[in-house]
Write a protein that holds these residues in place. Structure first.
Motif, PDB file in Angstrom:
ATOM      1  N   ALA A  81       0.606  -1.073   0.081  1.00 22.28           N
ATOM      2  CA  ALA A  81      -0.028   0.606  -0.090  1.00 22.28           C
ATOM      3  C   ALA A  81       0.800   1.078   0.126  1.00 22.28           C
ATOM      4  CB  ALA A  81      -1.240   0.208   1.561  1.00 22.28           C
ATOM      5  N   THR A  82       1.692   0.689   0.451  1.00 17.88           N
ATOM      6  CA  THR A  82       3.324   2.347   1.055  1.00 17.88           C
ATOM      7  C   THR A  82       3.444   2.489  -0.587  1.00 17.88           C
ATOM      8  OG1 THR A  82       4.557   1.148   1.936  1.00 17.88           O
ATOM      9  CG2 THR A  82       2.833   2.648   2.947  1.00 17.88           C
ATOM     10  N   LEU A  83       3.488   1.698  -1.477  1.00 16.11           N
ATOM     11  CA  LEU A  83       4.722   1.399  -3.006  1.00 16.11           C
ATOM     12  C   LEU A  83       4.370   2.065  -3.856  1.00 16.11           C
ATOM     13  CD1 LEU A  83       6.577  -1.433  -1.798  1.00 16.11           C
ATOM     14  CD2 LEU A  83       7.428   0.763  -1.709  1.00 16.11           C
ATOM     15  N   VAL A  84       2.575   2.143  -3.819  1.00 11.31           N
ATOM     16  CA  VAL A  84       1.344   2.418  -5.340  1.00 11.31           C
ATOM     17  C   VAL A  84       2.070   4.041  -5.121  1.00 11.31           C
ATOM     18  CG1 VAL A  84       0.944   0.306  -4.643  1.00 11.31           C
ATOM     19  CG2 VAL A  84      -0.300   2.273  -4.298  1.00 11.31           C
ATOM     20  N   GLU A  85       1.869   3.986  -6.560  1.00 11.75           N
ATOM     21  CA  GLU A  85       1.562   5.404  -6.763  1.00 11.75           C
ATOM     22  C   GLU A  85      -0.041   6.345  -6.718  1.00 11.75           C
ATOM     23  OE1 GLU A  85       2.193   8.635 -10.571  1.00 11.75           O
ATOM     24  OE2 GLU A  85       3.983   7.900  -9.540  1.00 11.75           O
ATOM     25  N   GLY A  86      -0.373   7.215  -5.807  1.00 11.22           N
ATOM     26  CA  GLY A  86      -1.845   7.007  -6.157  1.00 11.22           C
ATOM     27  C   GLY A  86      -2.762   5.803  -5.047  1.00 11.22           C
ATOM     28  N   GLU A  87      -4.293   5.651  -5.370  1.00  5.31           N
ATOM     29  CA  GLU A  87      -4.933   4.028  -4.881  1.00  5.31           C
ATOM     30  C   GLU A  87      -4.839   3.345  -5.796  1.00  5.31           C
ATOM     31  OE1 GLU A  87      -9.310   6.193  -4.406  1.00  5.31           O
ATOM     32  OE2 GLU A  87      -8.437   8.114  -4.641  1.00  5.31           O
ATOM     33  N   ARG A  88      -5.651   1.954  -4.696  1.00  4.49           N
ATOM     34  CA  ARG A  88      -5.801   1.359  -5.671  1.00  4.49           C
ATOM     35  C   ARG A  88      -7.329   1.348  -6.350  1.00  4.49           C
ATOM     36  NH1 ARG A  88      -2.545  -3.428  -4.419  1.00  4.49           N
ATOM     37  NH2 ARG A  88      -4.472  -4.529  -3.363  1.00  4.49           N
ATOM     38  N   HIS A  89      -7.377   0.929  -7.097  1.00  5.84           N
ATOM     39  CA  HIS A  89      -8.266   0.280  -7.604  1.00  5.84           C
ATOM     40  C   HIS A  89      -8.861  -1.166  -7.756  1.00  5.84           C
ATOM     41  CE1 HIS A  89      -8.683   4.650  -8.213  1.00  5.84           C
ATOM     42  NE2 HIS A  89      -7.094   4.835  -9.089  1.00  5.84           N
ATOM     43  N   VAL A  90     -10.385  -0.984  -7.486  1.00 14.50           N
ATOM     44  CA  VAL A  90     -10.877  -1.880  -7.047  1.00 14.50           C
ATOM     45  C   VAL A  90     -11.806  -2.282  -8.011  1.00 14.50           C
ATOM     46  CG1 VAL A  90     -11.442  -4.306  -5.785  1.00 14.50           C
ATOM     47  CG2 VAL A  90      -9.531  -2.964  -5.068  1.00 14.50           C
ATOM     48  N   GLU A  91     -12.210  -3.384  -9.019  1.00 20.66           N
ATOM     49  CA  GLU A  91     -13.134  -3.201 -10.141  1.00 20.66           C
ATOM     50  C   GLU A  91     -13.656  -5.183  -9.771  1.00 20.66           C
ATOM     51  OE1 GLU A  91     -13.443  -2.425 -13.767  1.00 20.66           O
ATOM     52  OE2 GLU A  91     -12.649   0.435 -13.264  1.00 20.66           O
ATOM     53  N   CYS A  92     -14.233  -5.803  -9.449  1.00 18.44           N
ATOM     54  CA  CYS A  92     -15.505  -6.617  -9.854  1.00 18.44           C
ATOM     55  C   CYS A  92     -16.210  -6.820 -10.544  1.00 18.44           C
ATOM     56  CB  CYS A  92     -15.586  -7.628  -8.237  1.00 18.44           C
ATOM     57  SG  CYS A  92     -14.702  -6.781  -6.700  1.00 18.44           S
ATOM     58  N   PHE A  93     -16.123  -8.038 -10.747  1.00 20.02           N
ATOM     59  CA  PHE A  93     -17.265  -9.279 -12.321  1.00 20.02           C
ATOM     60  C   PHE A  93     -17.418 -10.118 -11.462  1.00 20.02           C
ATOM     61  CE2 PHE A  93     -14.427  -5.718 -14.176  1.00 20.02           C
ATOM     62  CZ  PHE A  93     -15.105  -5.039 -15.135  1.00 20.02           C
ATOM     63  N   GLU A  94     -18.437 -10.495 -11.969  1.00 20.19           N
ATOM     64  CA  GLU A  94     -19.596 -11.458 -12.320  1.00 20.19           C
ATOM     65  C   GLU A  94     -19.762 -12.268 -13.512  1.00 20.19           C
ATOM     66  OE1 GLU A  94     -22.305 -11.749  -9.207  1.00 20.19           O
ATOM     67  OE2 GLU A  94     -23.465 -10.596 -10.344  1.00 20.19           O
ATOM     68  N   ASP A  95     -19.735 -13.939 -13.410  1.00 19.68           N
ATOM     69  CA  ASP A  95     -20.189 -13.963 -14.739  1.00 19.68           C
ATOM     70  C   ASP A  95     -21.936 -14.498 -14.966  1.00 19.68           C
ATOM     71  OD1 ASP A  95     -17.793 -14.919 -15.469  1.00 19.68           O
ATOM     72  OD2 ASP A  95     -18.120 -17.266 -14.501  1.00 19.68           O
ATOM     73  N   MET A  96     -21.977 -13.828 -16.511  1.00 18.45           N
ATOM     74  CA  MET A  96     -23.427 -13.499 -16.659  1.00 18.45           C
ATOM     75  C   MET A  96     -23.678 -15.058 -17.600  1.00 18.45           C
ATOM     76  SD  MET A  96     -23.173 -10.076 -19.016  1.00 18.45           S
ATOM     77  CE  MET A  96     -25.017 -10.494 -19.334  1.00 18.45           C
ATOM     78  N   PRO A  97     -25.351 -15.428 -16.596  1.00 20.71           N
ATOM     79  CA  PRO A  97     -26.482 -16.050 -17.449  1.00 20.71           C
ATOM     80  C   PRO A  97     -25.605 -16.608 -18.412  1.00 20.71           C
ATOM     81  CG  PRO A  97     -27.127 -15.055 -16.220  1.00 20.71           C
ATOM     82  CD  PRO A  97     -26.471 -14.236 -15.711  1.00 20.71           C
ATOM     83  N   ALA A  98     -26.189 -17.514 -19.116  1.00 20.74           N
ATOM     84  CA  ALA A  98     -25.714 -18.130 -20.622  1.00 20.74           C
ATOM     85  C   ALA A  98     -26.844 -17.028 -21.037  1.00 20.74           C
ATOM     86  CB  ALA A  98     -25.223 -18.949 -21.104  1.00 20.74           C
ATOM     87  N   PRO A  99     -27.248 -17.025 -22.070  1.00 24.87           N
ATOM     88  CA  PRO A  99     -28.086 -16.163 -22.752  1.00 24.87           C
ATOM     89  C   PRO A  99     -29.090 -17.655 -23.281  1.00 24.87           C
ATOM     90  CG  PRO A  99     -26.435 -15.876 -24.521  1.00 24.87           C
ATOM     91  CD  PRO A  99     -25.925 -16.155 -23.031  1.00 24.87           C
ATOM     92  N   CYS A 100     -30.466 -17.169 -23.233  1.00 25.99           N
ATOM     93  CA  CYS A 100     -31.387 -18.632 -23.812  1.00 25.99           C
ATOM     94  C   CYS A 100     -31.048 -18.744 -25.218  1.00 25.99           C
ATOM     95  CB  CYS A 100     -32.423 -18.685 -23.401  1.00 25.99           C
ATOM     96  SG  CYS A 100     -33.095 -18.368 -21.281  1.00 25.99           S
ATOM     97  N   ALA A 101     -31.678 -19.639 -25.821  1.00 20.81           N
ATOM     98  CA  ALA A 101     -31.080 -19.448 -27.380  1.00 20.81           C
ATOM     99  C   ALA A 101     -32.884 -19.959 -27.819  1.00 20.81           C
ATOM    100  CB  ALA A 101     -30.385 -20.662 -28.146  1.00 20.81           C
TER     101      ALA A 101
END
Length: 101
Positions: A81-101
């Protein structure tokens, strides 16, 4: 859920930051059983080119909910945390359900 954490590291801090990331990944694996990998931006952004900083990204796959609450403290514990310039930006993603055919 998969999480991506990106931040900038200056060349002066790169070696120490890389060592801190190794410690962080060991801690993440031990505490949560989560695998992680470190990536860097393939092409320098305009701001990276001006400052000489590099954009790094930590990638965590299949994280449990408690992981996100613990990650900032683990990054601090490992010294990253002390070695980065600025902030650590966090983004999370989850799998989407498969689309219906």
């Amino acid at each position: 859920m998969d999480c991506y954490v990106y931040y900038r590291v200056t060349p002066a801090n790169a070696e120490a930051a890389a060592q801190a990331v190794v410690r962080l990944f060991a801690l993440v694996t031990t505490r949560f059983g989560v695998s992680a990998r470190l990536q860097r931006r393939a092409e320098a952004s305009a701001s990276d080119a001006l400052t000489g900083a590099m954009t790094w990204m930590e990638r965590y796959d299949d994280v449990p909910p408690a992981f996100m609450d613990a990650l900032p403290a683990m990054a601090t514990q490992c010294g990253l945390a002390t070695l980065v310039e600025g902030e650590r930006h966090v983004e999370c993603f989850e799998d989407m359900p498969a689309p219906c055919a």
